[in-house]
Design a protein around this motif. Structure first.
Motif, PDB file in Angstrom:
ATOM      1  N   PHE A  87       0.854  -1.189   0.000  1.00  0.00           N
ATOM      2  CA  PHE A  87       0.000   0.000   0.000  1.00  0.00           C
ATOM      3  C   PHE A  87       0.885   1.232   0.000  1.00  0.00           C
ATOM      4  CE2 PHE A  87      -2.645  -3.311   1.562  1.00  0.00           C
ATOM      5  CZ  PHE A  87      -3.960  -2.960   1.303  1.00  0.00           C
ATOM      6  N   SER A  88       0.707   2.085  -0.984  1.00  0.00           N
ATOM      7  CA  SER A  88       1.532   3.286  -1.045  1.00  0.00           C
ATOM      8  C   SER A  88       0.651   4.496  -1.342  1.00  0.00           C
ATOM      9  CB  SER A  88       2.640   3.154  -2.084  1.00  0.00           C
ATOM     10  OG  SER A  88       2.097   2.808  -3.332  1.00  0.00           O
ATOM     11  N   PRO A  89       0.615   5.455  -0.412  1.00  0.00           N
ATOM     12  CA  PRO A  89      -0.144   6.676  -0.655  1.00  0.00           C
ATOM     13  C   PRO A  89       0.697   7.678  -1.433  1.00  0.00           C
ATOM     14  CG  PRO A  89       0.738   6.689   1.566  1.00  0.00           C
ATOM     15  CD  PRO A  89       1.216   5.417   0.918  1.00  0.00           C
ATOM     16  N   LYS A  90      -0.013   8.518  -2.197  1.00  0.00           N
ATOM     17  CA  LYS A  90       0.687   9.578  -2.925  1.00  0.00           C
ATOM     18  C   LYS A  90      -0.157  10.847  -2.819  1.00  0.00           C
ATOM     19  CE  LYS A  90       4.053   7.359  -5.510  1.00  0.00           C
ATOM     20  NZ  LYS A  90       3.969   6.096  -4.857  1.00  0.00           N
ATOM     21  N   SER A  91       0.489  11.935  -2.431  1.00  0.00           N
ATOM     22  CA  SER A  91      -0.226  13.197  -2.288  1.00  0.00           C
ATOM     23  C   SER A  91       0.416  14.243  -3.191  1.00  0.00           C
ATOM     24  CB  SER A  91      -0.187  13.663  -0.833  1.00  0.00           C
ATOM     25  OG  SER A  91      -0.918  14.867  -0.672  1.00  0.00           O
ATOM     26  N   PRO A  92      -0.103  14.405  -4.406  1.00  0.00           N
ATOM     27  CA  PRO A  92       0.498  15.384  -5.317  1.00  0.00           C
ATOM     28  C   PRO A  92       0.289  16.829  -4.870  1.00  0.00           C
ATOM     29  CG  PRO A  92      -1.483  14.414  -6.281  1.00  0.00           C
ATOM     30  CD  PRO A  92      -1.213  13.669  -5.014  1.00  0.00           C
ATOM     31  N   ASP A  93      -0.792  17.073  -4.142  1.00  0.00           N
ATOM     32  CA  ASP A  93      -1.043  18.396  -3.574  1.00  0.00           C
ATOM     33  C   ASP A  93      -1.990  18.243  -2.395  1.00  0.00           C
ATOM     34  OD1 ASP A  93      -2.859  18.678  -6.535  1.00  0.00           O
ATOM     35  OD2 ASP A  93      -3.838  18.518  -4.578  1.00  0.00           O
ATOM     36  N   LYS A  94      -2.278  19.346  -1.713  1.00  0.00           N
ATOM     37  CA  LYS A  94      -3.066  19.260  -0.477  1.00  0.00           C
ATOM     38  C   LYS A  94      -4.468  18.731  -0.698  1.00  0.00           C
ATOM     39  CE  LYS A  94      -3.332  23.034   1.821  1.00  0.00           C
ATOM     40  NZ  LYS A  94      -3.241  24.345   2.484  1.00  0.00           N
ATOM     41  N   ALA A  95      -4.977  18.871  -1.918  1.00  0.00           N
ATOM     42  CA  ALA A  95      -6.361  18.485  -2.178  1.00  0.00           C
ATOM     43  C   ALA A  95      -6.508  17.036  -2.632  1.00  0.00           C
ATOM     44  CB  ALA A  95      -6.953  19.415  -3.236  1.00  0.00           C
ATOM     45  N   HIS A  96      -5.412  16.346  -2.832  1.00  0.00           N
ATOM     46  CA  HIS A  96      -5.471  14.985  -3.357  1.00  0.00           C
ATOM     47  C   HIS A  96      -4.628  14.036  -2.530  1.00  0.00           C
ATOM     48  CE1 HIS A  96      -6.543  17.465  -6.854  1.00  0.00           C
ATOM     49  NE2 HIS A  96      -7.270  16.435  -7.239  1.00  0.00           N
ATOM     50  N   LEU A  97      -5.194  12.856  -2.291  1.00  0.00           N
ATOM     51  CA  LEU A  97      -4.426  11.780  -1.655  1.00  0.00           C
ATOM     52  C   LEU A  97      -4.884  10.478  -2.290  1.00  0.00           C
ATOM     53  CD1 LEU A  97      -2.382  10.845   0.449  1.00  0.00           C
ATOM     54  CD2 LEU A  97      -4.248  10.627   2.082  1.00  0.00           C
TER      55      LEU A  97
END
Lengths: 113, 112
Positions: free
Chosen positions: A64-74
């Protein structure tokens, strides 16, 4: 307007596949979360990001790997799916300075066959 | 606006004492009340309460909900130093897109 939106809502896939679940919030919150809901407990936190930085990383498999390109997306990416990954995955967000009320998305129902 | 208020905000006791933590709430469309224990990382789930008057128990911890008076209590008997943590109360409310509102927590310190 949906405050916290997740896609896809339903996902059926075979063991061994790699899949992603996307999450977006339009509330201007600084913190986002992924929770897993299985049949025994209500909600179990997996990850939390504050201003794009990982702050909570519970004991979940490395698949499981989370990715947050910006504050509005996860987004949540899952490699080599297993049967036990079948669950409902909830994305959520909150604004820590405003009492930390957590708003949830509608959930993504993942079924691994 | 939904509110969850916990008291006391902090509490210092000695090992062996019994403590009672309080949680009151005002929410629209109440669904359930949750208690969590938070040490260093994410909160860990303790209890979920949906019905009034039914005590939930786990070892030395117990909790009960009063939906008429809109509060819940968490009891810890024979406290140990390992009970030191922040105890969070959260209320689930709303319809299909439900939300979880947390109280600010009670910081419990148990001294040997």
């Amino acid at each position: 307007d949906t405050a916290v939106s997740q896609t896809p809502k339903y996902l059926v896939t075979q063991m061994g596949n790699d899949k992603s679940i996307k999450c977006e919030q339009n509330l201007g919150h600084d913190t986002m979360y992924w929770y897993k809901q299985d049949s025994k407990k209500f909600l179990k936190i997996m990850f939390s990001y504050n201003n794009k930085e990982l702050i909570i990383n519970e004991t979940v498999p490395n698949r499981f790997s989370p990715k947050s390109p910006d504050k509005a997306h996860l987004n949540l990416h899952i490699n080599s799916l297993e049967l036990g990954d079948s669950a409902v995955y909830f994305c959520a967000s909150s604004q820590v300075s405003s009492g930390n009320t957590i708003y949830f998305g509608e959930g993504s129902w993942l079924t691994v066959v | 606006e939904d509110k969850v208020v916990q008291s006391p905000l902090s509490l210092v006791v000695h090992e062996g004492d019994t403590v009672t933590l309080n949680c009151s709430y005002e929410v629209t469309n109440f669904r359930s009340l949750l208690w969590y224990k938070q040490e260093k990382k994410a909160p860990t789930f303790l209890f979920m309460l949906t019905s009034s008057g039914i005590e939930k128990k786990s070892g030395r911890l117990s909790s009960i909900l009063d939906k008429k008076e809109l509060f819940s209590i968490l009891n810890i008997t024979a406290t140990q130093t390992g009970d030191s943590a922040i105890y969070l109360c959260a209320v689930v409310s709303g319809g299909s897109n439900y939300k979880l509102t947390f109280g600010k927590g009670t910081l419990l310190t148990v001294n040997p």
